[in-house]
Design a protein around this motif. Structure first.
Motif, PDB file in Angstrom:
ATOM      1  N   ARG A 178      -4.779   4.718  -6.712  1.00  0.00           N
ATOM      2  CA  ARG A 178      -5.623   5.494  -5.784  1.00  0.00           C
ATOM      3  C   ARG A 178      -6.375   4.560  -4.827  1.00  0.00           C
ATOM      4  O   ARG A 178      -6.442   4.805  -3.631  1.00  0.00           O
ATOM      5  N   LEU A 179      -6.900   3.479  -5.349  1.00  0.00           N
ATOM      6  CA  LEU A 179      -7.645   2.547  -4.485  1.00  0.00           C
ATOM      7  C   LEU A 179      -6.734   1.964  -3.405  1.00  0.00           C
ATOM      8  O   LEU A 179      -7.116   1.885  -2.233  1.00  0.00           O
ATOM      9  N   PHE A 180      -5.528   1.578  -3.797  1.00  0.00           N
ATOM     10  CA  PHE A 180      -4.609   1.027  -2.787  1.00  0.00           C
ATOM     11  C   PHE A 180      -4.272   2.096  -1.748  1.00  0.00           C
ATOM     12  O   PHE A 180      -4.194   1.814  -0.558  1.00  0.00           O
ATOM     13  N   GLN A 181      -4.093   3.350  -2.225  1.00  0.00           N
ATOM     14  CA  GLN A 181      -3.793   4.432  -1.259  1.00  0.00           C
ATOM     15  C   GLN A 181      -4.942   4.640  -0.290  1.00  0.00           C
ATOM     16  O   GLN A 181      -4.748   5.027   0.854  1.00  0.00           O
ATOM     17  N   GLN A 182      -6.168   4.388  -0.756  1.00  0.00           N
ATOM     18  CA  GLN A 182      -7.342   4.567   0.115  1.00  0.00           C
ATOM     19  C   GLN A 182      -7.485   3.425   1.123  1.00  0.00           C
ATOM     20  O   GLN A 182      -8.381   3.425   1.940  1.00  0.00           O
ATOM     21  N   ALA A 446      -6.138  -1.688  10.088  1.00  0.00           N
ATOM     22  CA  ALA A 446      -7.095  -1.970   9.023  1.00  0.00           C
ATOM     23  C   ALA A 446      -7.352  -0.699   8.229  1.00  0.00           C
ATOM     24  O   ALA A 446      -7.160   0.402   8.734  1.00  0.00           O
ATOM     25  N   PRO A 447      -7.772  -0.795   6.967  1.00  0.00           N
ATOM     26  CA  PRO A 447      -8.022   0.395   6.145  1.00  0.00           C
ATOM     27  C   PRO A 447      -9.094   1.315   6.738  1.00  0.00           C
ATOM     28  O   PRO A 447      -9.993   0.849   7.423  1.00  0.00           O
ATOM     29  N   ALA A 448      -8.978   2.611   6.423  1.00  0.00           N
ATOM     30  CA  ALA A 448      -9.857   3.573   7.081  1.00  0.00           C
ATOM     31  C   ALA A 448     -11.002   4.083   6.214  1.00  0.00           C
ATOM     32  O   ALA A 448     -11.928   4.686   6.722  1.00  0.00           O
ATOM     33  N   SER A 449     -10.939   3.869   4.897  1.00  0.00           N
ATOM     34  CA  SER A 449     -11.996   4.447   4.066  1.00  0.00           C
ATOM     35  C   SER A 449     -13.323   3.737   4.318  1.00  0.00           C
ATOM     36  O   SER A 449     -13.372   2.548   4.587  1.00  0.00           O
ATOM     37  N   VAL A 450     -14.424   4.480   4.246  1.00  0.00           N
ATOM     38  CA  VAL A 450     -15.729   3.906   4.564  1.00  0.00           C
ATOM     39  C   VAL A 450     -16.558   3.834   3.289  1.00  0.00           C
ATOM     40  O   VAL A 450     -16.747   4.830   2.608  1.00  0.00           O
ATOM     41  N   PRO A 451     -17.042   2.646   2.917  1.00  0.00           N
ATOM     42  CA  PRO A 451     -17.812   2.562   1.686  1.00  0.00           C
ATOM     43  C   PRO A 451     -19.231   3.051   1.888  1.00  0.00           C
ATOM     44  O   PRO A 451     -19.722   3.098   3.011  1.00  0.00           O
TER      45      PRO A 451
END
Ligand code: SF4
Length: 470
Positions: A178-182, A446-451
Motif C-alpha cells: 500500500r505504501l509503495f502504491q501511495q 514525483a509521488p503525489a501523497s501528502v504527509p
C-alpha cells in the motif's frame, strides 16, 4: 476536534505517533500543524539521552495551552513508561498520559472519555490500523516487530516495550504494498531488533525471507528497502546473501555494536569481542560489495578502563565504519548496569566521546573523498534546509534523518523534484556530506501523497536521532 502532535526521538516513537494520528483521523478529528489552533496537544516523548528536550517540549506545549485554544495536553511515549508517576504528580499541566502499550487510548482520552489504564498488554499495530504518515511523502518507516528479549544491562527498553513479537508476514507485505502504491519510494523497516524478525512465529531466517518478498513487490518505479537496528550475532549469511541478491534492498547495514572490549561487552551482557566483530564486518563487505555500515558505541560504561577505551579506539580505526554514532553512557536507575561498580566520571566520558568522534570524522572524510567522480543513484529530498542554493538528496547508503546528505549544487536536464530517484556525479566531499551534479534522465513524476505535518514547534535544526539503543 482539532488535535496537534509533536513527536520526539527515534523512528519507533514516530511510528507510534503516526498510529495515534491515524486513529484520531479515522474518528473524524482534524489534525493541525498549528499548536495555537489545537484543542488537544500531544507529545510523544522519549527518555535519555535527551530527557531534558522531552520535558522542555512538554512545558512549551503547556504554554500553548495557556495562550491558545487547547484545553488538554496529553503526553505519550517512552517518557511516560519511565516517569509516569512523576509526570502525573509534578506536571499539573499534563491532563493525561499514554504508555507505549496504550496508544489506542488516544481517541477516548482526546474525547474526554475515562479509560482504564492497561500498560502491560503488549501492543503492535497491523496493516489495517489507520496510520497518518508524518515523514516526507517519498519515504516511510514501518515497524515489523516490537519489544526485545535481549538482556543488555544498560537498556531499559524491554521493561517498557515488553517481550519480542513480530508482525504477521502478510501484514507487513500488505502495508508495504500500500505504501509503495501511495508513492513512497523508500521503506525503512524498524523494530527494537529487526534481525530477530519471525523467531516467535517459527520462521527461520525470517528477516531474509521478509526482505526477499518485499523486494519482489511490483512498483511502477524504482524502490528502496532498508532495515535498521541489526543485532550482530543475528546477522546470518542468508540475510547477507539476500541483501546482495536483490537490487531493491539497499546495500546498508545498521548494526549497533556498543563496544569492542570483550570485558565490557560481557558486562553489557551482549558478548562477542572486537575480533569477532572485525571478522563479521569483513564477511559483510565481502558478501555485499559497496555496502555501507553504520554502528553506534557507548563510551563510559561502568568499569570501562583507559585500556578498554583504547581497544575500542583501535577497533574503530580498523573497522573504518561509514557512519558511527557515539553515545555517553547514561546511568538509568532501573537498568541492571546502574548497580555495577566502576562508574566513569563525566569528564572522562566527555573526552573519550570527543576522541572517538574526531577519529570517525577523519575516517568519514577519507571515505567520502574516495567517492569523488563516482556516479550514484540519489533520492531527492528537497531544497536544503540551510540554503536555497542547494538541494538535499541521499544515496542508498545514507539512511534518512541520521546519516549525511548528498547535496546537489548543479543539475543537468529537468529541475530536481522531491521523491525522484536520479543519477548524480559526486564532485566534492566533506566530513559527513558529499556534493554533486544531478545528471539528466530518470525524472519521472514525483509521488503525489501528502504527509501530515507535525506541530511546527520543533527546533529549526536538522533532526537529532538519539541512540537507537540496540
Ligand atoms: S539495547 Fe537493543 S537489543 Fe539490547 S535490550 Fe535494548 S532494545 Fe534490546
Amino acid at each position: 476536534m482539532k488535535v496537534g502532535f509533536v513527536s520526539l526521538g527515534c523512528p519507533k516513537n514516530l511510528v507510534d505517533s503516526e498510529v495515534m494520528m491515524g486513529q484520531l483521523a479515522a474518528h473524524g478529528h482534524e489534525l493541525t500543524p498549528h499548536p495555537d489552533q489545537a484543542d488537544v496537544l500531544n507529545t510523544c516523548s522519549f527518555i535519555d539521552p535527551a530527557k531534558k528536550e522531552s520535558v522542555d517540549t512538554i512545558l512549551e506545549m503547556a504554554e500553548y495551552k495557556k495562550i491558545g485554544r487547547a484545553r488538554k495536553l496529553i503526553v505519550a511515549g517512552c517518557l511516560v513508561e519511565r516517569y509516569r508517576d512523576q509526570i502525573q504528580k509534578e506536571m499539573p499541566e499534563v491532563d493525561a498520559v499514554i504508555g507505549t502499550n496504550e496508544i489506542e487510548q488516544i481517541v477516548p482520552l482526546c474525547e474526554g472519555i475515562e479509560v482504564a489504564a492497561n500498560p502491560f498488554e503488549p501492543y503492535l499495530y497491523h496493516d489495517l490500523t489507520p496510520r497518518v504518515l508524518a515523514t516526507p511523502k517519498h519515504y516511510a518507516y514501518m515497524k515489523i516487530a516490537e519489544g526485545c528479549d535481549h538482556p543488555c544491562t544498560f537498556c531499559v527498553i524491554p521493561q517498557y516495550r515488553g517481550k519480542f513479537r513480530s508482525r504477521r508476514f502478510e501484514s507487513v507485505i500488505a502495508e508495504a504494498t500500500r505504501l509503495f502504491q501511495q508513492g513512497v519510494r523508500e521503506i525503512n523497516l524498524i523494530g527494537q531488533d529487526t534481525t530477530c524478525y519471525g523467531e516467535d512465529l517459527g520462521i527461520k531466517d525470517g528477516l531474509a525471507a521478509l526482505l526477499a518478498r518485499l523486494a519482489q513487490i511490483e512498483t511502477p518505479a524504482e524502490k528502496w528497502i532498508r532495515f535498521l537496528y541489526a543485532y550482530p550475532n543475528k546477522v546470518t549469511q542468508k540475510l547477507l546473501d539476500t541483501i546482495a541478491e536483490h537490487p531493491a534492498l539497499v546495500k546498508y547495514i545498521d548494526m549497533p555494536l556498543q563496544h569492542a572490549s570483550a570485558r565490557i561487552l560481557k558486562r553489557m551482557k551482549r558478548g562477542a569481542s572486537g575480533d569477532l566483530f572485525l571478522k563479521l564486518i569483513e564477511r559483510i563487505r565481502r558478501t555485499i560489495p559497496g555496502v555501507a555500515i553504520r554502528t553506534s558505541m557507548i563510551v563510559g560504561f561502568p568499569g570501562e578502563t583507559a585500556g578498554d577505551f583504547e581497544e575500542l579506539y583501535q577497533f574503530v580505526e580498523a573497522a573504518r565504519f561509514d557512519n558511527l554514532g557515539v553515545f555517553s553512557y547514561s546511568d538509568e536507575d532501573s537498568s541492571a548496569s546502574y548497580h555495577l561498580e566502576g562508574k566513569v566520571d563525566g569528564r572522562t566520558i566527555h573526552n573519550r566521546k570527543r576522541r572517538l568522534m574526531a577519529l570517525q570524522r577523519k575516517i568519514a572524510r577519507a571515505r567520502n573523498r574516495r567517492l569523488i567522480g563516482a556516479e550514484v543513484s540519489v533520492l531527492i529530498e528537497g531544497l536544503s534546509q540551510e540554503t536555497d542554493l542547494l538541494w538535499e538528496s541521499r544515496m542508498p547508503t545514507q539512511a534518512p534523518e541520521i546519516d549525511g546528505f548528498t547535496l546537489i549544487n548543479d543539475f543537468e536536464g529537468a529541475e530536481p523534484r522531491p521523491g525522484q530517484i536520479r543519477k548524480l556525479r559526486i564532485t566534492e566531499a566533506h566530513d559527513y556530506d558529499v556534493i554533486g551534479t544531478l545528471l539528466p534522465g530518470g525524472a519521472e513524476t514525483a509521488p503525489a501523497s501528502v504527509p501530515f505535518p507535525l506541530l511546527q514547534i520543533q527546533p529549526n535544526t536538522k533532526p537529532q536521532i538519539p541512540n537507537p539503543v540496540l
